[in-house]
Design an enzyme around this catalytic site. Structure first.
Site, PDB file in Angstrom:
ATOM      1  N   SER A  64      61.484  37.131  79.305  1.00 55.07           N
ATOM      2  CA  SER A  64      61.284  37.203  80.748  1.00 55.07           C
ATOM      3  C   SER A  64      62.287  38.206  81.293  1.00 55.07           C
ATOM      4  O   SER A  64      63.495  38.042  81.111  1.00 55.07           O
ATOM      5  CB  SER A  64      61.546  35.837  81.384  1.00 55.07           C
ATOM      6  OG  SER A  64      60.685  34.885  80.807  1.00 55.07           O
TER       7      SER A  64
ATOM      8  N   CYS B  57      61.169  27.820  84.962  1.00 56.34           N
ATOM      9  CA  CYS B  57      61.196  28.720  83.804  1.00 56.34           C
ATOM     10  C   CYS B  57      62.075  28.143  82.705  1.00 56.34           C
ATOM     11  O   CYS B  57      63.122  27.569  82.967  1.00 56.34           O
ATOM     12  CB  CYS B  57      61.717  30.094  84.213  1.00 56.34           C
ATOM     13  SG  CYS B  57      61.792  31.234  82.815  1.00 56.34           S
TER      14      CYS B  57
ATOM     15  N   ASP C  36      56.917  29.733  84.049  1.00 60.44           N
ATOM     16  CA  ASP C  36      57.091  30.757  83.026  1.00 60.44           C
ATOM     17  C   ASP C  36      57.842  30.037  81.911  1.00 60.44           C
ATOM     18  O   ASP C  36      59.063  29.995  81.918  1.00 60.44           O
ATOM     19  CB  ASP C  36      57.928  31.917  83.603  1.00 60.44           C
ATOM     20  CG  ASP C  36      58.151  33.032  82.601  1.00 60.44           C
ATOM     21  OD1 ASP C  36      57.370  33.148  81.637  1.00 60.44           O
ATOM     22  OD2 ASP C  36      59.124  33.793  82.775  1.00 60.44           O
TER      23      ASP C  36
ATOM     24  N   TRP D  46      58.196  28.554  77.690  1.00 61.08           N
ATOM     25  CA  TRP D  46      57.911  28.884  76.296  1.00 61.08           C
ATOM     26  C   TRP D  46      58.461  27.824  75.365  1.00 61.08           C
ATOM     27  O   TRP D  46      59.220  26.971  75.799  1.00 61.08           O
ATOM     28  CB  TRP D  46      58.494  30.253  75.946  1.00 61.08           C
ATOM     29  CG  TRP D  46      59.968  30.354  76.169  1.00 61.08           C
ATOM     30  CD1 TRP D  46      60.957  29.945  75.316  1.00 61.08           C
ATOM     31  CD2 TRP D  46      60.655  30.913  77.316  1.00 61.08           C
ATOM     32  NE1 TRP D  46      62.183  30.214  75.841  1.00 61.08           N
ATOM     33  CE2 TRP D  46      62.044  30.791  77.062  1.00 61.08           C
ATOM     34  CE3 TRP D  46      60.227  31.490  78.505  1.00 61.08           C
ATOM     35  CZ2 TRP D  46      63.008  31.227  77.972  1.00 61.08           C
ATOM     36  CZ3 TRP D  46      61.190  31.919  79.407  1.00 61.08           C
ATOM     37  CH2 TRP D  46      62.558  31.791  79.143  1.00 61.08           C
TER      38      TRP D  46
HETATM   39  P1  FAD Z   1      61.980  33.243  65.286  1.00 56.12           P
HETATM   40  O1  FAD Z   1      62.374  33.782  63.989  1.00 56.12           O
HETATM   41  O2  FAD Z   1      60.685  33.659  65.850  1.00 56.12           O
HETATM   42  O3  FAD Z   1      62.045  31.653  65.230  1.00 56.12           O
HETATM   43  C1  FAD Z   1      61.677  30.899  66.364  1.00 56.12           C
HETATM   44  C2  FAD Z   1      61.537  29.428  65.989  1.00 56.12           C
HETATM   45  O4  FAD Z   1      60.458  29.258  65.082  1.00 56.12           O
HETATM   46  C3  FAD Z   1      62.733  28.827  65.290  1.00 56.12           C
HETATM   47  O5  FAD Z   1      63.669  28.334  66.195  1.00 56.12           O
HETATM   48  C4  FAD Z   1      62.109  27.714  64.496  1.00 56.12           C
HETATM   49  O6  FAD Z   1      61.943  26.588  65.300  1.00 56.12           O
HETATM   50  C5  FAD Z   1      60.763  28.260  64.146  1.00 56.12           C
HETATM   51  N1  FAD Z   1      60.786  28.852  62.799  1.00 56.12           N
HETATM   52  C6  FAD Z   1      60.803  30.156  62.485  1.00 56.12           C
HETATM   53  N2  FAD Z   1      60.811  30.330  61.156  1.00 56.12           N
HETATM   54  C7  FAD Z   1      60.807  29.104  60.611  1.00 56.12           C
HETATM   55  C8  FAD Z   1      60.810  28.611  59.258  1.00 56.12           C
HETATM   56  N3  FAD Z   1      60.806  29.439  58.214  1.00 56.12           N
HETATM   57  N4  FAD Z   1      60.780  27.285  59.073  1.00 56.12           N
HETATM   58  C9  FAD Z   1      60.769  26.435  60.117  1.00 56.12           C
HETATM   59  N5  FAD Z   1      60.765  26.844  61.405  1.00 56.12           N
HETATM   60  C10 FAD Z   1      60.790  28.154  61.655  1.00 56.12           C
HETATM   61  N6  FAD Z   1      63.848  33.692  74.909  1.00 56.12           N
HETATM   62  C11 FAD Z   1      65.018  34.009  75.507  1.00 56.12           C
HETATM   63  O7  FAD Z   1      66.082  33.856  74.886  1.00 56.12           O
HETATM   64  N7  FAD Z   1      65.059  34.516  76.786  1.00 56.12           N
HETATM   65  C12 FAD Z   1      63.924  34.718  77.509  1.00 56.12           C
HETATM   66  O8  FAD Z   1      63.994  35.171  78.641  1.00 56.12           O
HETATM   67  C13 FAD Z   1      62.674  34.383  76.899  1.00 56.12           C
HETATM   68  N8  FAD Z   1      61.510  34.562  77.564  1.00 56.12           N
HETATM   69  C14 FAD Z   1      60.335  34.245  76.974  1.00 56.12           C
HETATM   70  C15 FAD Z   1      59.140  34.438  77.673  1.00 56.12           C
HETATM   71  C16 FAD Z   1      57.935  34.152  77.082  1.00 56.12           C
HETATM   72  C17 FAD Z   1      56.650  34.372  77.848  1.00 56.12           C
HETATM   73  C18 FAD Z   1      57.889  33.670  75.753  1.00 56.12           C
HETATM   74  C19 FAD Z   1      56.591  33.356  75.080  1.00 56.12           C
HETATM   75  C20 FAD Z   1      59.062  33.468  75.063  1.00 56.12           C
HETATM   76  C21 FAD Z   1      60.295  33.762  75.642  1.00 56.12           C
HETATM   77  N9  FAD Z   1      61.483  33.588  74.938  1.00 56.12           N
HETATM   78  C22 FAD Z   1      62.676  33.884  75.562  1.00 56.12           C
HETATM   79  C23 FAD Z   1      61.498  33.172  73.512  1.00 56.12           C
HETATM   80  C24 FAD Z   1      61.473  34.427  72.622  1.00 56.12           C
HETATM   81  O9  FAD Z   1      60.226  35.087  72.748  1.00 56.12           O
HETATM   82  C25 FAD Z   1      61.640  34.122  71.133  1.00 56.12           C
HETATM   83  O10 FAD Z   1      60.725  33.148  70.754  1.00 56.12           O
HETATM   84  C26 FAD Z   1      63.028  33.638  70.778  1.00 56.12           C
HETATM   85  O11 FAD Z   1      63.975  34.577  71.204  1.00 56.12           O
HETATM   86  C27 FAD Z   1      63.175  33.432  69.275  1.00 56.12           C
HETATM   87  O12 FAD Z   1      62.834  34.595  68.596  1.00 56.12           O
HETATM   88  P2  FAD Z   1      63.384  34.901  67.141  1.00 56.12           P
HETATM   89  O13 FAD Z   1      62.527  35.976  66.555  1.00 56.12           O
HETATM   90  O14 FAD Z   1      64.837  35.119  67.161  1.00 56.12           O
HETATM   91  O15 FAD Z   1      63.122  33.534  66.373  1.00 56.12           O
END
Ligand code: FAD
Length: 690
Positions: free
Chosen positions: A450, A643, A688, A690
């Site tokens: 966001s 949010c 908003d 997630w």
């Molecule tokens: P990822 O690697 O994608 O992991 C995310 C989660 O998936 C983990 O915590 C775990 O629960 C699960 N997971 C992944 N791999 C495994 C595995 N091998 N085994 C078990 N579980 C697993 N985030 C913010 O910090 N700030 C924002 O403003 C924000 N805004 C958003 C707005 C929208 C519309 C949406 C959809 C999401 C938003 N997010 C925000 C969340 C962000 O998009 C990400 O999902 C978040 O930062 C995690 O991403 P990552 O790739 O680091 O984690």
């Protein structure tokens, strides 16, 4: 012996490629990569591609099409898996199709011996995914009419439907529900149940598996299909390109598409074409020892990108070096990681999900979601390629026994490489055709954030507020670390002077392919959202945004402060913010003071610190304490925004708000709930989450 047929097909493709090479060469005098040309020819240039699905199916000899409406790639992944399964178990001639790429006004001409599947994700507040908007509007429209013109229109259509949703949202799975209803109304025949997967409960994958088996049984009965023993057939062929090296200019080393490879990248920048944006600034926002949250400003002035306050920015991440190594190592490709290969679709409707020729390293690092949880169905598929019989039996058991699978894998947060390593007891898995990974793993997905700035204040600089994803896993030594956030964290460290950052021992190819991301760049695009301030700054707003849920509200408040500075009368601006401790994770604490200078008493930040006293206080408690004022503001038509965490917080805030309304207006709680629903429908209540 298993790969003889593959070899023949691949040879065929090479022949085709050579042909294409010569024709292209003579016609245009271009001697580009012949293999790439073969692929382009097979798939057709995008512009000239037919939007007539029936024609397409006839041309390619298909009798089953699986349409997907997908935002984050899961629906698309499920569609591919159904295509694969339909082919291998029932000999169906399947194809996967993006809803966006076809027209639907001739759906009534779909012959009854063909099957149409719809795999439909619901996005946000019950909306269709971007690629399904047109289809959705057409099929649920009041005046839908078809080419044949018969009434009600779809008597011949046999279809199957599955939806992907999240029960924490108000309009749970509304896409599949509404499309199903519309299709029925038009006379179409559904086979099996319309399935619903629930991301909110974390059961999406199992919901899908539980739905598809009875669906196949019903389909087989209705269409008279016979099940055969499923044999794995690769969808993609891998051709070694011995005459090419990583230095050859036509080799894709992680460039998102051809324009990026050729250095001619230009807008429109979107979900197919990211902008490689310079990072203008980045800093840590927490002062806690073991948790991190970063603020990052991304400079879009060199692009034609624009945004509006409340929109989302998508970050295109790169897998970390240790996970890329782990993956290539366990499948025995570590030594060949930089060999150049071409990946070919072995059947005309399949699409290679990344540009080629390329290398194994580039595919794994930039294009495959190698760190995500492993699908049980994929484990079952891989059993056939186990290094020995014992491992094969264990994989088959994991693949078929749901409870066993979850008890064995759940606590470890396995990704595919970790799972193969553990189940195979360290043996390498060299028999798996690489195609299986391209089919069985998701495409590496952009992550959305966001936007935490106002487009009025900083139109060419997008702010991100991201908490670094890190979880201790009791069952293993190292913590789980998220893909995108740790990549961003490394970028932040590099920008702040560390030439070779390795946060938590993780390294990233921060310079990107051919150093194209050097100088601290990150690939991004912008997604527009409906999460918007009222156009009249005089309207009061109530915002609830604990943790990183505060992100868009920083943008909102920044904007209203500017409006106040410019002389506008700005209404009450009430923010409920929550975190653990004022001294650790109070986001933007000093900035709020700045905005107060412009907004005066109209701005108030109501805080809830959950770890400062023995009693845990959350934003919803503070909201309740402010019942009177909140009730009054709402009667002045205040806009209400939530949010952040969808699973608990947003739902509880919704409940508390209904109670507040019930109290302040002297109506029942049920009536209060109804009023909140109406507020949502009127956009006076916006989420908003997630
Ligand atoms: P990822 O690697 O994608 O992991 C995310 C989660 O998936 C983990 O915590 C775990 O629960 C699960 N997971 C992944 N791999 C495994 C595995 N091998 N085994 C078990 N579980 C697993 N985030 C913010 O910090 N700030 C924002 O403003 C924000 N805004 C958003 C707005 C929208 C519309 C949406 C959809 C999401 C938003 N997010 C925000 C969340 C962000 O998009 C990400 O999902 C978040 O930062 C995690 O991403 P990552 O790739 O680091 O984690």
């Amino acid at each position: 012996a298993e790969f003889d047929t593959l070899d023949i097909v691949v040879l065929g493709v090479i022949l085709l490629g050579t042909l294409a090479y010569f024709t292209k060469g003579t016609l245009w005098g271009i001697t580009k990569d012949p293999y790439a040309n073969a692929f382009a020819n097979v798939n057709g240039a995008k512009a000239g591609r037919s939007r007539n699905i029936i024609e397409k199916m006839d041309e390619t000899g298909k009798n089953c099409v699986i349409f997907y409406g997908s935002q984050t790639g899961t629906a698309e992944d499920y569609a591919s898996r159904l295509a694969k399964e339909g082919k291998s178990r029932f000999g169906l001639e399947t194809m996967v199709a993006d809803l966006e790429e076809y027209d639907f006004d001739n759906l009534d001409a779909m012959p009854s011996d063909k099957i149409v599947m719809f795999i439909l994700a619901t996005y946000g507040e019950g909306e269709p995914t971007d690629n399904a908007v047109e289809f959705y509007e057409f099929i649920t429209g009041d005046d839908v009419s078809f080419s044949e013109g018969t009434d009600p229109g779809l008597q011949n259509l046999n279809y199957v439907a599955f939806g992907l949703g999240n029960n924490t949202y108000e309009h749970y799975n509304s896409m599949v529900r509404n499309v199903d209803k519309a299709l029925q109304k038009l006379g179409a025949h559904r086979i099996g149940k319309a399935g619903e997967g629930d991301d909110g409960a974390g059961t999406m994958e199992e919901d899908f598996l539980a739905w598809k088996d009875p669906m196949w049984a019903a389909l087989a009965e209705k269409m008279g299909l016979e099940e055969r023993e499923a044999v794995y057939e690769p969808t993609f062929g891998i051709v070694d390109r011995e005459n090419l090296t990583v230095d050859s200019p036509e080799v894709n080393l992680g460039e998102p598409n051809k324009m990026h490879l050729e250095g001619t990248a230009k807008g429109p920048f979107n979900s197919h074409n990211p902008y490689i944006a310079p990072i203008a600034e980045s800093r840590e926002l927490f002062s806690a020892k073991d948790r991190n949250c970063i603020h990052m400003d991304v400079d879009i002035s060199g692009s034609n990108l624009s945004y509006q306050t409340g929109d989302h920015i998508a970050i295109w991440p790169t897998n970390s070096g240790d996970e890329v190594d782990r993956f290539l190592d366990i499948i025995g490709l570590k030594e060949k990681r930089n060999n150049v290969i071409s990946v070919k679709a072995l059947e005309p409707t399949a699409k290679v999900p990344f540009p080629t020729p390329t290398t194994y390293d580039a595919i794994v690092r930039y294009h495959l979601e190698i760190c995500a949880p492993v699908s049980r169905q994929f484990v079952a598929t891989l059993a056939a390629f186990a290094p020995n019989d014992e491992v094969k039996a264990e994989m088959a058991r994991l693949g078929s026994d749901k409870d066993y699978f979850h008890s064995k894998t759940g606590p470890h947060f396995y990704n595919i490489a970790r799972l193969l390593d553990t189940v195979g007891k360290g043996e390498k898995w060299t028999n798996i055709p690489f195609s299986a990974f391209i089919e069985g793993l998701n495409k590496l997905q952009p992550r959305y954030y966001s936007i935490s700035s106002s487009s009025v204040v900083q139109p060419k600089k997008i702010s991100i507020t991201a908490v670094i994803e890190s979880q201790m896993i009791p069952a293993r030594k190292d913590p789980f670390r998220g893909v995108a956030t740790n990549y961003l964290f490394a970028l932040k460290q590099k920008q702040n002077g560390d030439p070779n950052p390795s946060p938590f021992g993780k390294t990233y190819a921060l310079n990107g392919p051919r150093n194209k991301f050097d100088g601290i760049h990150v690939p991004v695009h912008v997604r527009h959202s409906n999460f918007k301030l009222p156009s009249d700054p005089g309207k009061p707003v109530i915002m609830v945004g604990p943790g990183t849920g505060v992100a868009p509200f920083r943008g909102f408040i920044q904007e209203r402060a500017k409006q106040a500075q410019d002389g506008a009368t700005v209404g009450r601006t009430l923010l409920f913010f929550g975190c653990r401790k004022r001294s650790e994770d109070f986001l933007y604490e000093s900035e709020w003071e700045e905005y107060k200078k412009a907004l005066g008493d109209s701005l108030e930040i109501v805080t809830a610190f959950s770890r400062e006293s023995s009693k845990k206080v959350y934003v919803q408690h503070r909201l309740k304490e402010r019942s009177k004022e909140v009730g009054e503001l709402l009667s002045q038509k205040a806009y209400f925004y939530v949010c952040g965490d969808a699973a608990h917080m947003a739902r509880e805030v919704n409940t508390v708000l209904a109670q507040i309304i019930a109290e302040s207006r002297g109506v029942s709680e049920a009536k209060g709930e109804e009023i909140v629903k109406n507020m949502r429908a009127a956009n006076q209540y916006q989420e908003d989450v997630w």
